[in-house]
Design an enzyme around this catalytic site. Structure first.
Site, PDB file in Angstrom:
ATOM      1  N   GLY A  87      69.803   9.561 -43.201  1.00  0.00           N
ATOM      2  CA  GLY A  87      69.607  10.287 -41.955  1.00  0.00           C
ATOM      3  C   GLY A  87      69.908  11.760 -42.161  1.00  0.00           C
ATOM      4  CG  LEU A  88      67.756  14.643 -39.812  1.00  0.00           C
ATOM      5  CD1 LEU A  88      67.390  15.142 -38.423  1.00  0.00           C
ATOM      6  CD2 LEU A  88      67.062  15.476 -40.894  1.00  0.00           C
ATOM      7  CB  SER A  89      72.973  17.444 -42.510  1.00  0.00           C
ATOM      8  OG  SER A  89      74.280  17.973 -42.486  1.00  0.00           O
ATOM      9  CB  SER A 113      68.538   9.353 -49.569  1.00  0.00           C
ATOM     10  OG  SER A 113      69.008   8.640 -48.455  1.00  0.00           O
TER      11      SER A 113
END
Length: 199
Positions: free
Chosen positions: A34-36, A108
């Site tokens: 997932g996003l930061s 990732s």
């Protein structure tokens, strides 16, 4: 192709199945992507604590922590991101072979890299957990101040801003961290694991 030559695979005297039997549970990878700022590390660690209390041997591999040691020689180019995930995949496979559950918290961003790790493992050993969260919410949270730096151009190749994030198409589990609490998300994952007789 690898550069190592004159090497031979040495078979282990204790098999993965033996270690699983000793531990009393299956071994597999929970791959949090997932996003930061989506909450991957927070969720992975909360789940790890829950598994520990249920006597499930586990370990968390966190993106930032790994880049302090094993992958400190890598940057954030597409090539380095791919190598980062390849190495983590190989380490995760060792944990699975040791009979443990490994929880990996890595952005990732590329589907191909996540698929590469899935293909390293056997059936039911790779469980993709998509920690879904709108970029606006991630940016509001911005716990490390990274989005602000990316918007200012201080950080190059930042996922979601100047580098792409490819959403999982068929993850085993989707957790919407902007809608559900950590406790609710942990319960959702635990339910999946028990339903599929993994723990």
């Amino acid at each position: 192709m690898g550069k190592s030559t004159n090497i031979v695979w040495h078979e282990q005297s204790i098999l993965k199945e033996d270690r699983r039997k000793q531990n009393g549970h299956n071994s597999f990878v929970l791959w949090f992507t997932g996003l930061s700022g989506s909450g991957k590390s927070t969720l992975a660690n909360a789940l790890a604590a829950r598994l520990y209390h249920e006597s499930v041997r586990n370990y968390v591999l966190d993106g930032d922590n790994i880049r302090h040691g094993l992958n400190k020689d890598l940057g954030f180019s597409d090539e380095d991101r791919t190598e980062n995930i390849r190495r983590i995949g190989e380490v995760a496979k060792l944990f699975v072979d040791s009979g443990q559950v490994v929880l990996t918290a890595f952005i990732s961003p590329f589907k191909a890299d996540r698929e590469l790790v899935r293909n390293l493992l056997e059936d039911k050993e790779f469980i993709e957990v998509y920690v879904k969260c709108p970029i606006e919410t991630c940016e509001e949270r911005d716990p490390k101040g990274l989005y602000q730096k990316a918007r200012q151009g201080v950080i190059k190749e930042f996922t979601g801003i100047s580098s792409p994030y490819e959403e999982p198409e068929n993850p085993e589990i989707i957790v919407e961290s902007h809608l559900n609490s950590i406790e609710e998300s942990v319960e959702k994952i635990i339910s999946y694991l028990k339903e599929h007789q993994l723990i």
